[in-house]
Design a protein around this motif. Sequence first.
Motif, mmCIF file in Angstrom:
data_model
loop_
_atom_site.group_PDB
_atom_site.id
_atom_site.type_symbol
_atom_site.label_atom_id
_atom_site.label_comp_id
_atom_site.label_asym_id
_atom_site.label_seq_id
_atom_site.Cartn_x
_atom_site.Cartn_y
_atom_site.Cartn_z
ATOM 1 N N THR A 1 5.761 4.492 -14.359
ATOM 2 C CA THR A 1 6.562 3.287 -14.586
ATOM 3 C C THR A 1 7.011 2.661 -13.274
ATOM 4 O O THR A 1 7.260 1.471 -13.209
ATOM 5 N N ARG A 2 7.132 3.466 -12.244
ATOM 6 C CA ARG A 2 7.590 2.943 -10.944
ATOM 7 C C ARG A 2 6.492 3.023 -9.890
ATOM 8 O O ARG A 2 6.690 2.600 -8.763
ATOM 9 N N ASP A 3 5.345 3.600 -10.263
ATOM 10 C CA ASP A 3 4.265 3.840 -9.307
ATOM 11 C C ASP A 3 4.790 4.600 -8.086
ATOM 12 O O ASP A 3 4.539 4.229 -6.946
ATOM 13 N N GLN A 4 5.547 5.655 -8.351
ATOM 14 C CA GLN A 4 6.103 6.441 -7.250
ATOM 15 C C GLN A 4 5.617 7.879 -7.341
ATOM 16 O O GLN A 4 5.624 8.479 -8.420
ATOM 17 N N PHE A 5 5.238 8.405 -6.201
ATOM 18 C CA PHE A 5 4.836 9.805 -6.142
ATOM 19 C C PHE A 5 6.075 10.686 -6.108
ATOM 20 O O PHE A 5 6.967 10.479 -5.290
ATOM 21 N N MET B 1 0.837 -1.192 0.000
ATOM 22 C CA MET B 1 0.000 0.000 0.000
ATOM 23 C C MET B 1 0.878 1.251 0.000
ATOM 24 O O MET B 1 1.769 1.388 0.815
ATOM 25 N N LEU B 2 0.597 2.133 -0.933
ATOM 26 C CA LEU B 2 1.391 3.343 -1.056
ATOM 27 C C LEU B 2 1.154 4.285 0.117
ATOM 28 O O LEU B 2 0.091 4.258 0.743
ATOM 29 N N LEU B 3 2.116 5.119 0.367
ATOM 30 C CA LEU B 3 1.911 6.259 1.250
ATOM 31 C C LEU B 3 1.787 7.490 0.355
ATOM 32 O O LEU B 3 2.540 7.649 -0.596
ATOM 33 N N ILE B 4 0.811 8.307 0.659
ATOM 34 C CA ILE B 4 0.572 9.498 -0.155
ATOM 35 C C ILE B 4 0.567 10.703 0.773
ATOM 36 O O ILE B 4 -0.053 10.668 1.840
ATOM 37 N N GLU B 5 1.242 11.756 0.332
ATOM 38 C CA GLU B 5 1.301 12.947 1.172
ATOM 39 C C GLU B 5 0.204 13.916 0.754
ATOM 40 O O GLU B 5 0.280 14.562 -0.296
ATOM 41 N N CYS B 6 -0.822 14.010 1.589
ATOM 42 C CA CYS B 6 -1.863 15.011 1.366
ATOM 43 C C CYS B 6 -1.263 16.375 1.695
ATOM 44 O O CYS B 6 -0.703 16.558 2.773
ATOM 45 N N PRO B 7 -1.358 17.353 0.798
ATOM 46 C CA PRO B 7 -0.723 18.652 1.069
ATOM 47 C C PRO B 7 -1.381 19.390 2.234
ATOM 48 O O PRO B 7 -0.844 20.399 2.699
ATOM 49 N N TYR B 8 -2.506 18.906 2.697
ATOM 50 C CA TYR B 8 -3.195 19.548 3.822
ATOM 51 C C TYR B 8 -2.987 18.785 5.127
ATOM 52 O O TYR B 8 -2.920 19.371 6.195
ATOM 53 N N CYS B 9 -2.903 17.438 5.052
ATOM 54 C CA CYS B 9 -2.889 16.614 6.261
ATOM 55 C C CYS B 9 -1.554 15.925 6.516
ATOM 56 O O CYS B 9 -1.292 15.495 7.632
ATOM 57 N N GLY B 10 -0.741 15.717 5.482
ATOM 58 C CA GLY B 10 0.494 14.973 5.666
ATOM 59 C C GLY B 10 0.402 13.583 5.063
ATOM 60 O O GLY B 10 -0.512 13.283 4.311
ATOM 61 N N VAL B 11 1.375 12.735 5.454
ATOM 62 C CA VAL B 11 1.481 11.401 4.848
ATOM 63 C C VAL B 11 0.432 10.479 5.435
ATOM 64 O O VAL B 11 0.288 10.371 6.653
ATOM 65 N N ARG B 12 -0.310 9.847 4.552
ATOM 66 C CA ARG B 12 -1.355 8.907 4.973
ATOM 67 C C ARG B 12 -1.334 7.704 4.037
ATOM 68 O O ARG B 12 -0.884 7.817 2.904
#
Lengths: 100, 1006
Positions: free
Chosen positions: A74-78, A1-12
């Motif tokens: 190609t790498r599924d990287q944010f 499962m990826l970690l995504i950084e919400c620009p309002y809340c942080g990494v989730r």
Amino acid sequence: MLLIECPYCGVRPELEFVYGGQAHVARPHDPAACSDEQWAEFLYWRENAKGVHAERWRHTHGCGRFFNALRDTTRDQFLATYRVGERPPAASSREREPQP
Amino acid sequence: MSGDLRAASGGRIDRNRVLRFRFDDREYTGAAGDTLASALLANGVHLLGRSFKYHRPRGVLSAGADEPSALVTVRRDAARMTPNLRATQVELYEGLEAFSQNRWPSLELDVGAVSGLLSPFIPAGFYYKTFMWPRGAWHRLYEPKIRAAAGLGRAPEQADPDIYANRFAHCDVLVVGAGPAGLAAAAAAAGSGARVILCDEQSEPGGSLLAEPAAHSEAAIAGEPAARWLTRTLRQLTAHPRLTLLTRTTAFGYFPHNLLGLNQRLSDHLPRPDPGQPRERQWQVRAREVVLATGALERPLVFPGNDRPGILLAGAARTYLNRFGVLPGSRVVLVTACDAAYQAALDLHRAGVSVSAIVDVRSGAPDGPLLEAARLAGLPVETQATVLGTSGRLRVRAIRIQKLDSAGAPAGPVRRIRCDLVLMSGGLTPSVHLFSQSRGKLAWDESLAAFLPGQAVERVRSVGACRGVFSLAAAVSDGTGAGLSAARDAGFSVSAAIPEAPLPESAAAGRPGALPQPPGVSGEKAFVDWQNDVTARDLTLAAREGFRSIEHVKRYTTTGMATDQGKTSNINALAIVARELGEAMPRVGLTTFRMPYTPVSFGSFAGFARGELFDPVRATPMHDWAARQGAVFENVGLWKRARYFPLPGEDMHAAVARECLAVREHCGIFDASTLGKIEVAGKDAATFMNRMYVNAWANLAVGRCRYGILLRDDGFIYDDGVVARMAPDRFHVTTTTGGAAGVLALMEDYRQTEWPDLDVWLTSTTEQWAVIALQGPAARRVLEPLIEGLDLSAGAMPHMSAARGRICGIPMLLMRVSFTGELGFEINVPADFGLPVWQAVFETGQAHGITPYGTEAMHVLRADKGYIIVGQDTDGTVTPDDAGLAWSIGKGKPDFLGKRALERPALASPYRKQLVGLLTRDPQQVLEEGAQIVPGRHRSAPEPALGHVTSSYHSARLGRSIALALVGAGRSRIGETLYVSMPDGDIPVQVTSPVFYDPQGSRLNG
């Protein structure tokens, strides 16, 4: 499962987010002035990037806000996330990955 | 004493705790600390199963997770039966009951073995070639027969009664594998202040050290005997407050951003597990840094007859001897392609086993300390030799070997050596499964003949044998260095000097591929993949038939599939294919490692999400009342909705007819709480609504309602619902039950990203309101006595009006709306008051024949009136005009979602499918929903259908069947006869208006 950084809340974790399709596809201000072709392009034509893709995400199970992201398909990287209305960050600052 | 073949002392078993167990209904004994495999070997049982395709007798090949052959079913009771467990990983407990698989009538006499005689006719891919004809026979005949003949264990037929837990965890450093390198890494990281999780699949930590003889081991770490180092390190680790040690825990999957799945087996080793405790716990661990210390697996050698019971990997034999005190045979022949395996012969020799020969299959003149030790011990070593075959039906009895000439070809006399144990070692394959799952690149190392971890994608380090650092001291140093640097990179200050990472070692490179054979076809099979019965010849055949990609070879031959996932077979298969293709191994490539590393039970993934907890259930405030009335419920999204309320003796048809008539003649009460509700508020609320919905909202007066239609920007109907204007800046928007979340998301999308300048707020109020629909000519009379402060007369409260008031003293939003065509009200009260108000209305209604009705009657009643249900009468390609709802579109609005698309020629065409009614000639015949509509009865060639039936019911009020349909240019066909294709022939139908009942709406406005 990826970690995504919400620009309002942080990494989730990815589970809190919903994908929202390609970013920066603005709805024409005056649809009536669009030709059929222009309207069809707005509706249906999307990038299928192999590499960096600007796309929308929504922090549905968090703040509920839409934001934009650059992701390497190609790498599924944010590479970066940024707020609605902001310009995509320059390529040089695109190497930041969320830290677990 | 358990078993005959137990060494008098040594090992990690407790000889004083004798455990009884059964295998294939025969009783045996073992010792505490045994696995099922070690206990059976101690009893001289080598025959453990039959192979997948050829039903060949098979025994134990390995001593761990890589076991491809010794698959058994362990049974606790009828529901607790686990198939396909590796006997090498099943811990023995008192009373354990296990069964061999894939044999009939018995393991010793298996009728299916005849397929071994037919094997020349069933090579790789045989089912693609052989079972092509006749058409259709594959599904009816061939596949079921093949599946019955080939296969593994059977799945239990009862539901799994056990509990499975799950847990989320975060740590600074996750170490996978508690062998010497992993232990050293965990100790170094925890010592630096990091929170560490250390997991290992075995019952006790130690990894390869567990297979070292305790008494006379030369193995040492920095001068300290390995056994003492292990004891000391474990004591230090278990006392560490920041370290969590998980044994019996397999890291089965590596997911993005250092999320790893661990499966912890909690009770499978216990004789009588507490049924209230979980059987397994699945961990999802998010780690800042990961250290993989997953070790290496020994490769089998590929030679004819290499699969007989009694043929083991050399390292496995060491494990059985040194860890379990088992003598796996009395006369042993070792066949090896690397130095390390000599240790097995030396250990067995010391334990009193007769070593008949050591056959070194390497070309050149191997040398080294272990070879020297073997010669000193007087063990007969045959270098530059190959194996031609073995014999023995249910256990190996002899092996045939031949010398290799200077060109590496077999030459000279064939020697037959009697034995009851053959050990083999083709070299070590580093376990890069998890690293590869993490999408790290693998790099081929020619001198090691192995793929090693290369460029990483995740924050991960590989240490010890899994990156080719095999020797003990180097692996420990490697682990220490990685543990320190992982802690440092996780943000801890590391004071100790980080040792330099040792280089990989080529001592265990071995010899991938098949051993050389004399010219001519040997009748005996040389297996590459034990589990899938894939032979060397299957692979060369695949290459000759044109399969050049290793991924295609895998699919064609099935090599490396199933639980093996290439553990034992990968490198040998690759070497054989590369040789056949004349390509270098790295150019042929490697098949993808897939999770799970070893099988994980479904229960572990399901966790607590089963039964009632499988999916959330949404129930309305009136749910229990409906249940008490005997309602039959249906699922709508996650909601439970009352479908109908049968009285004793009634079937659905009778109940629905009664409910429909009650609404038409008296009064019905319906729970509409599941409807989606969104409050749209703010200065620009009307502007927002104007842009979202097709309707004209600016001129909607406060206190009035309007039927709203929401399109997507492509012009197709997305949702509908009644919208009430509660204030100049406030709308109460209702949506379909299933569409509520999507509508809110769509609204939020436009509000946030297209029109952020609008001052408007969206709030879901679905669960804040309980909604009681009261429908029928008596509705007003039922309601009036309960209402305060509102005039319900048609003049004061006409159809499509809304007002605030009180009912039974409770604040209420009352809407006069109808989805039935009758006089109707929808009473919105705060959800907590839903049930008492419902009960009060129901009580008052008794005098007026009030009847609860469900969604089925609601569907019929609305179809009487031709009201659509979005998603049933529309399918995402229907415009408002198609549905006969063009009247709802606000005239003169410059824009709304979908407006521009509706002007595209294809969406304005008069030939589009349009909503019409259909009446059958036989009024009792109910059409099938989804049935196709065609122009004529007798058709010769296939022709495109004109449309399809979308809704079809028996209407109690009309006393006949009715149907709604989408038909091409339907409105121009009203009056025509068309045909509906039904299973028993084409039915003539008359095309009508979709409004079957009260077209003037006089009842509605009553």
